[in-house]
Design a protein around this motif. Structure first.
Motif, PDB file in Angstrom:
ATOM      1  N   PRO A 125       1.504  11.746  -0.368  1.00 13.56           N
ATOM      2  CA  PRO A 125       2.860  11.071   0.178  1.00 13.56           C
ATOM      3  C   PRO A 125       2.618   9.849  -0.016  1.00 13.56           C
ATOM      4  N   TRP A 126       2.031   9.317   0.257  1.00 11.75           N
ATOM      5  CA  TRP A 126       1.776   7.608   0.165  1.00 11.75           C
ATOM      6  C   TRP A 126       2.345   7.198  -1.243  1.00 11.75           C
ATOM      7  N   VAL A 127       1.528   7.797  -2.367  1.00 13.65           N
ATOM      8  CA  VAL A 127       1.944   7.664  -3.572  1.00 13.65           C
ATOM      9  C   VAL A 127       3.306   8.516  -4.058  1.00 13.65           C
ATOM     10  N   ILE A 128       3.986   9.210  -3.731  1.00 18.67           N
ATOM     11  CA  ILE A 128       4.932  10.154  -3.713  1.00 18.67           C
ATOM     12  C   ILE A 128       5.893   9.172  -3.278  1.00 18.67           C
ATOM     13  N   SER A 129       5.348   8.604  -2.019  1.00 18.08           N
ATOM     14  CA  SER A 129       6.874   7.879  -1.769  1.00 18.08           C
ATOM     15  C   SER A 129       6.860   5.934  -2.233  1.00 18.08           C
ATOM     16  N   GLY A 130       5.969   5.913  -2.698  1.00 16.70           N
ATOM     17  CA  GLY A 130       5.752   4.591  -4.027  1.00 16.70           C
ATOM     18  C   GLY A 130       5.255   3.315  -3.303  1.00 16.70           C
ATOM     19  N   GLY A 131       4.517   3.875  -1.673  1.00 14.86           N
ATOM     20  CA  GLY A 131       4.030   2.447  -0.783  1.00 14.86           C
ATOM     21  C   GLY A 131       4.926   2.177   0.018  1.00 14.86           C
ATOM     22  N   GLU A 132       5.858   3.378   0.295  1.00 16.57           N
ATOM     23  CA  GLU A 132       6.695   3.029   1.526  1.00 16.57           C
ATOM     24  C   GLU A 132       5.580   3.803   2.400  1.00 16.57           C
TER      25      GLU A 132
END
Length: 282
Positions: A267-274
């Protein structure tokens, strides 16, 4: 200089040098484009390991051609004393080592870099190749800011043998980034690259490596212990999602360590670090 090289390219300023050669900017009058020319002095390759690396890297780069985040090899020129590799040009001084030396990166910046890096690593693994020396020095950026994974001199082919294993052997890598199973001198698989990428992510977020010592031996001992910590002073502003990913990448248990593809699905990668809740993304 090889005559055929001189007939196609003009060598310009030096961009850097290493143990066996020099990297120059070169210019092609035929298309008006600039490239990098990595010139290797073959007379300095005194042992079979160095010679094997010299022969292996061009073959691996040819096999990996086409991925946008892997340095592209355009041409090879060779004579009795020198090997010249014409590759993508990445501006001097714009590598990940230089960027992290200025301090920690914001999570969105670190996530974008990790996504491109692991995309390249995943492609390598699907092609049966492990890089085995991932470190910020080998993560370059082209003039458009796109990541280019370079230096495949320590890379190795792996594949399924008759017993279904995907193992390699040999102690290679750089002290801060090498996986513990490599240091133990046992057979290992391509997940050594995921460990190294995890160490790179840790440095991008904190500014320091997770395992270090006063000497290479002390650093190796710290890597073998593998006690992953998040000092509050350094990780106060780092999200739980990023720490979760780090635990899954810098994991001593290889069977539980993420693959490159699993990293890309985190999820962290998918969200772009958001820093959204992981529950919102699953």
């Amino acid at each position: 200089m090889t005559e055929s090289l001189k007939s196609e390219y003009q060598l310009c300023e030096e961009l850097g040098r290493g143990r066996f050669g020099v990297v120059y900017r070169c210019f092609s009058p035929l298309n008006g484009e600039s490239y990098a020319c990595k010139t290797i002095d073959k007379t300095l390759l005194l042992d079979s390991t160095d010679r094997d690396c010299l022969e292996k890297e061009p073959k691996i780069l040819h096999l990996l051609a086409g991925h946008p985040n892997i340095i592209h090899l355009f041409k090879i020129f060779e004579d009795d004393n020198y090997l010249h590799l014409i590759t993508d040009l990445c501006p001097s001084g714009d590598d990940l080592f230089t960027r992290v030396s200025r301090g920690p990166l914001p999570e969105p910046d670190a996530a974008e870099i990790l996504k491109q890096l692991v995309s390249a690593v995943s492609y390598c693994h699907h092609m049966g190749i492990a890089h085995r020396d991932l470190k910020p020095d080998n993560v370059l950026f082209d003039a458009r800011g796109r990541l280019k994974l370079a230096d495949f001199g320590s890379a190795e082919w792996f594949g399924l043998n008759c017993e279904g294993d995907r193992s390699m052997e040999g102690i290679v890598g750089t002290p801060y980034y090498v996986a513990p199973e490599v240091l133990r001198g046992r057979e290992y698989n391509e997940k050594v690259d995921v460990w190294s990428a995890g160490v790179i992510l840790y440095i991008m977020l904190s500014g320091v490596p997770p395992f270090f010592g006063e000497t290479p031996t002390e650093t190796f001992e710290a890597v073998l212990r593998g006690n992953l910590r998040f000092p509050p002073k350094l990780f106060r502003s780092v999200s739980p999602e990023a720490k979760d990913l780090l635990r899954k990448m810098i994991c001593k248990d290889v069977s539980r360590r993420f693959s490159a593809d699993q990293v890309l699905r985190h999820p962290w990668v998918i969200s772009g670090g958001e820093t959204r809740s992981m529950a919102d993304l699953t």
